[in-house]
Design a protein around this motif. Structure first.
Motif, PDB file in Angstrom:
ATOM      1  N   PRO A 461     -43.856  10.645  65.440  1.00 25.23           N
ATOM      2  CA  PRO A 461     -44.671   9.981  66.467  1.00 25.23           C
ATOM      3  C   PRO A 461     -46.118   9.840  66.001  1.00 25.23           C
ATOM      4  O   PRO A 461     -46.782  10.843  65.729  1.00 25.23           O
ATOM      5  CB  PRO A 461     -44.562  10.924  67.671  1.00 25.23           C
ATOM      6  CG  PRO A 461     -43.347  11.766  67.409  1.00 25.23           C
ATOM      7  CD  PRO A 461     -43.252  11.903  65.929  1.00 25.23           C
ATOM      8  N   GLU A 555     -48.956   9.212  73.658  1.00 22.97           N
ATOM      9  CA  GLU A 555     -47.619   8.941  73.124  1.00 22.97           C
ATOM     10  C   GLU A 555     -46.888   7.837  73.889  1.00 22.97           C
ATOM     11  O   GLU A 555     -45.945   7.243  73.369  1.00 22.97           O
ATOM     12  CB  GLU A 555     -46.779  10.226  73.165  1.00 22.97           C
ATOM     13  CG  GLU A 555     -47.309  11.332  72.281  1.00 22.97           C
ATOM     14  CD  GLU A 555     -46.660  12.654  72.598  1.00 22.97           C
ATOM     15  OE1 GLU A 555     -45.437  12.768  72.439  1.00 22.97           O
ATOM     16  OE2 GLU A 555     -47.384  13.578  73.019  1.00 22.97           O
ATOM     17  N   ALA A 625     -42.219  15.965  70.048  1.00 21.00           N
ATOM     18  CA  ALA A 625     -41.562  14.742  70.439  1.00 21.00           C
ATOM     19  C   ALA A 625     -40.195  14.995  71.013  1.00 21.00           C
ATOM     20  O   ALA A 625     -39.513  15.927  70.669  1.00 21.00           O
ATOM     21  CB  ALA A 625     -41.464  13.823  69.247  1.00 21.00           C
TER      22      ALA A 625
END
Length: 838
Positions: A461, A555, A625
């Motif tokens: 990520p 994110e 993540a």
């Protein structure tokens, strides 16, 4: 009898006067009100002593009781509060009214689009019954058949005006019509608190994005800001106006040449030849529209233009409509064909994704003008007393310097240096670099050397990687390299070859300077604490200061690149300080799949840093993540080093070694935070000394109940992960710290992270003593023996500090020992009750 009646009347009159003296209402003269207003302007809540002093100093107030003056100030504060609330409600009402109008227009446009699609579907169905049908998508026909206009058409004003009017019509059909099939931008839901309404194209020639929103600026000001593309479009290298003249209808026509940066070192940059048309519609709306002109124009420097690939802007622009009561409604359309054929196949998503265009241009433009509007209204407060324009200039200089280093254009005097023959990094040199910024001009005797590289990352990520690099600089950076660059930028001397050795303490202090709306981009000052190794330098500060820009660390943001760019700077932080930026950029290549990440999945482990020390095949040190994350991204990093003329080769050698060590560290970090390495091996049990979050949540609640005699949560109706989720959303800030000689934080719920203004990864760098002020530390140490003996204690209310330096007040703090299943003390837990920012 008459005397008795008189006495009775006097008694009644005295009773009435007494009632008025201590009653509810006193009529003030204009002079008295003026005197009280002057005091209120200085101090809205004067003390009893100040009120007594006021009566003594103002003879006109001598006949008013102190209690009545106190009541006057109470009423005055109440009226002021009501006025502010009324003004705020009126502002919200105007905003909601304009937003409602905007949504109704968007609904009408969608209804038209639905009708058009139904009609096209019926036509396609009829054709399928009669004959074979091609695969052409009629919904995009208008965009596919958009005509190209040659530069030869622009030889006369009549030809230019014809092109301009055609561009205007096509742009308006995209902004408010159905010329492009728009779909909602993923993760960007409209609402009263959102920046705007965002959409991207679906099955259309090129890539396109659209935005509409409310801005509290007037149309001419918005147009002025957006036309100056260098200030808000971070990829814009240069914009030059070659021709400008007035059209017959009162509008303005311009011919522009624009150069943009490439995001990586793996593909060439883009340039554009365009016509820009600014005009006012009959309804008072201001329009700025633009389109590419075909031709062979090579720009002001044909040799420099050979480094670019010509791209096209299809009819795009800004529709700015004034609102009743002030402000504007703005529609933005960006429609481009970036020539993806000229880049490696793995990079084509960067040039074929409408989400990327939306983040880089469309959303960035709307964010920027919203930011300017907030700064103009005084809603934004910045650090170190700097003006917003100064901090924006610093951010622009950081990004521009980093982009220059990545692209290395020959007209900026960059050239590739064939150094050690290895292909993993690119070494470029600029022998005429001059960081001339007013009085603080630095001209390097040798030049600047840049070592850069791009690499593919799998299942990493971008936001998490950049956030980790920001918060754990010691995991990849060398303090002495930062010190080397910092010493080289001192205009007074060029003394870095003889620098004395310094030991980095591992501590970095982040001082926020400012941020854009939604915290998409943050500007901050970093202080790296260093100690001299020799005793004679013990009293000389060896701290290094960096100016740092961090962006894209959310994110859930789709299509945005994440960046960390920094440059050494003098601790006095002058406005014209020379900057030599280095840093990292991570561009996502694939769209995210699956649901948005649940923040609770971040608790799979509580110590990501420790997982970097050992690399077992089955890494149970977990990360950020969610397991559903699956994407590719490209990481580009560039580091710049100044050098003297006779030291170029030695500086190049150590620079390559340093950048390769940084790459190795980043790869190690990427392995740690990749979802593929976060799952525990089958059959592997977590150590009872390093419990997973669910187990720790059970221990916290059970220990609280045992020691305090009350329930932290209603655990009788909860089990498994429900306890963790309930603890995570608990209104009080709950923290856990280790039992080391210097206790560090190991766990926090959402309220705890909000209170400390930090993240789960950065939590491990916070020691317990840093969050309390002096009185809080004294209270905690005085109660430590009690905590040890009886297992818990209550700390009085006080003040603690967030990682951003903000003061946080709390009503009470409860401390208790958290015991594991074997009754061994695992950690200490804190619950901060009724906390709020001061």
């Amino acid at each position: 009898m008459a005397m008795v009646a008189q006495q009775h009347r006097e008694s009644s009159s005295g009773s009435m006067n007494k009632h008025l003296d201590c009653g509810k209402y006193v009529r003030y003269t204009a002079e008295q009100v003026e005197a009280l207003e002057r005091v209120y302007a200085e101090c809205p809540k004067p003390s009893s002593f100040r009120r007594q002093q006021l009566i003594r100093e103002c003879p006109i107030l001598s006949n008013i009781e102190p209690k009545q003056i106190k009541v006057w100030f109470q009423n005055r504060r109440c009226r002021e509060k009501q006025r502010k609330e009324s003004t705020g409600l009126q502002s919200v009402n105007r905003k909601l009214t304009a937003m409602n109008k905007l949504l109704m227009e968007e609904n009408d446009r969608l209804q038209k689009q639905v009708s058009q699609l139904i009609s096209e579907n019926g036509y396609m169905h009829q054709q399928l019954q009669t004959t074979s049908v091609g695969t052409t998508d009629p919904s995009c026909e208008s965009a596919v058949t958009a005509p190209q206009h040659s530069l030869r058409d622009a030889n006369n004003p009549a030809g230019l005006l014809s092109i301009a009017e055609e561009t205007l019509a096509e742009f308006l059909s995209k902004a408010t019509g159905t010329a492009v099939n728009w779909v909602q931008m993923p993760g960007m839901k409209p609402g009263p608190d959102s920046v705007g309404i965002f959409a991207i194209s679906h099955r259309c020639l090129g890539v396109a994005a659209r935005a509409c929103g409310l801005v509290s600026l007037e149309p001419p000001k918005i147009a002025e800001i957006l036309k100056d593309r260098n200030t808000w479009f971070r990829d814009c290298r240069n914009l030059e106006i070659f021709t400008m003249f007035q059209a017959g209808n009162g509008g303005t026509i311009e011919l522009l040449y624009t150069q943009t940066y490439a995001p990586t070192i793996l593909a060439p940059a883009r340039d554009f030849w365009t016509l820009r048309y600014t005009t006012t519609l009959e309804n008072g709306s201001l329009v700025v529209c633009e389109r590419s002109l075909s031709g062979t124009g090579a720009g002001p420097n044909p040799a420099a233009a050979s480094q670019f690939v010509r791209a096209d802007i299809l009819p795009s622009g800004y529709l700015i409509r004034p609102c009743d009561g002030g402000g504007s409604i703005i529609h933005i359309v960006d429609h481009l064909n970036l020539g993806a054929w000229s880049v490696p196949e793995v990079l084509r998503p960067l040039y074929e994704s409408s989400k990327v265009v939306a983040q880089k241009m469309t959303i960035a433009a709307l964010r920027y003008i919203r930011q300017i509007a907030q700064e103009t209204s005084g809603e934004v407060v910045y650090g170190l007393g700097r003006q917003p324009a100064v901090l924006r200039t610093f951010s622009q200089r950081l990004i521009r310097g980093f982009n220059d280093a990545i692209n290395g254009f020959s007209d900026d005097s960059w050239s590739i240096l064939n150094f050690d023959g290895a292909e993993d990094v690119v070494v470029a040199v600029n022998s005429s670099k001059n960081l001339s910024t007013g009085t603080n001009a630095v001209s390097f005797l040798g030049g600047i050397l840049c070592v850069k590289a791009s690499m593919l990352l799998q299942n990493v990520p971008p936001a998490v990687l950049i956030r980790f690099l920001r918060e754990h600089r010691s995991e990849w950076a060398d303090f002495n390299v930062d010190a080397y660059s910092a010493a080289a930028l001192k205009a007074s001397s060029y003394s870095y070859p003889g620098m004395r050795p310094t030991r980095f303490t591992g501590s970095q202090i982040i001082m926020p300077l400012g941020h854009t709306i939604e915290h998409f981009q943050m500007l901050e000052m970093i202080r790296l604490e260093g100690d001299p190794l020799s005793h004679e330098d013990a009293y000389i500060s060896r701290d290094i200061h960096l100016l740092q820009m961090c962006s894209g660390v959310d994110e859930n943001t789709v299509g945005a690149c994440s960046e960390l760019v920094f440059a050494p700077i003098d601790e006095m932080f002058p406005d014209d300080a020379p900057l030599l930026p280095s840093g990292f950029r991570v561009n996502p290549l694939d769209p995210k799949s699956g649901d948005l990440q649940d923040p609770l999945t971040s608790f799979k482990t509580l110590d990501l840093t420790s997982s970097l020390e050992v690399r077992p095949a089955a890494n149970h040190a977990a990360g950020y993540a969610a397991s559903s994350f699956s994407a590719r991204s490209v990481l580009t990093l560039a580091f710049q080093f100044p050098f003297e003329r006779n030291l170029q080769e030695s500086v190049a050698t150590f620079a390559c070694q340093y950048v390769r060590s940084v790459i190795s560290s980043v790869q190690r970090v990427s392995m740690a935070i990749s979802p593929s390495s976060l799952s525990p091996a089958i059959g592997q049990k977590p150590s009872i000394r390093s419990p997973e979050a669910v187990t720790l949540a059970h221990w916290i609640c059970q220990s609280y109940s045992y020691h305090v005699g009350a329930e932290l949560l209603r655990t009788d109706s909860l089990s498994g992960e429900l306890i963790l989720k309930t603890l995570w959303h608990h209104q009080d800030a709950i923290l856990c710290c280790s039992l080391k000689a210097l206790p560090v934080l190991t766990f926090a719920n959402q309220a705890g992270l909000d209170m400390l203004e930090t993240t789960l990864v950065a939590l491990q760098d916070i020691t317990l003593d840093k969050i309390f002020d002096d009185s809080g530390r004294k209270a905690m140490f005085s109660e430590f023996a009690k905590i040890t003996q009886q297992g818990f204690s209550y700390l009085p209310g006080g003040i603690c500090l967030s990682t951003m330096g903000r003061h946080v007040s709390y009503e009470q703090a409860i401390v208790w020992k958290v015991a594991a299943e074997d009754n061994a003390v695992h950690c200490l837990a804190f619950a901060f009750v009724n906390w709020s920012f001061v």
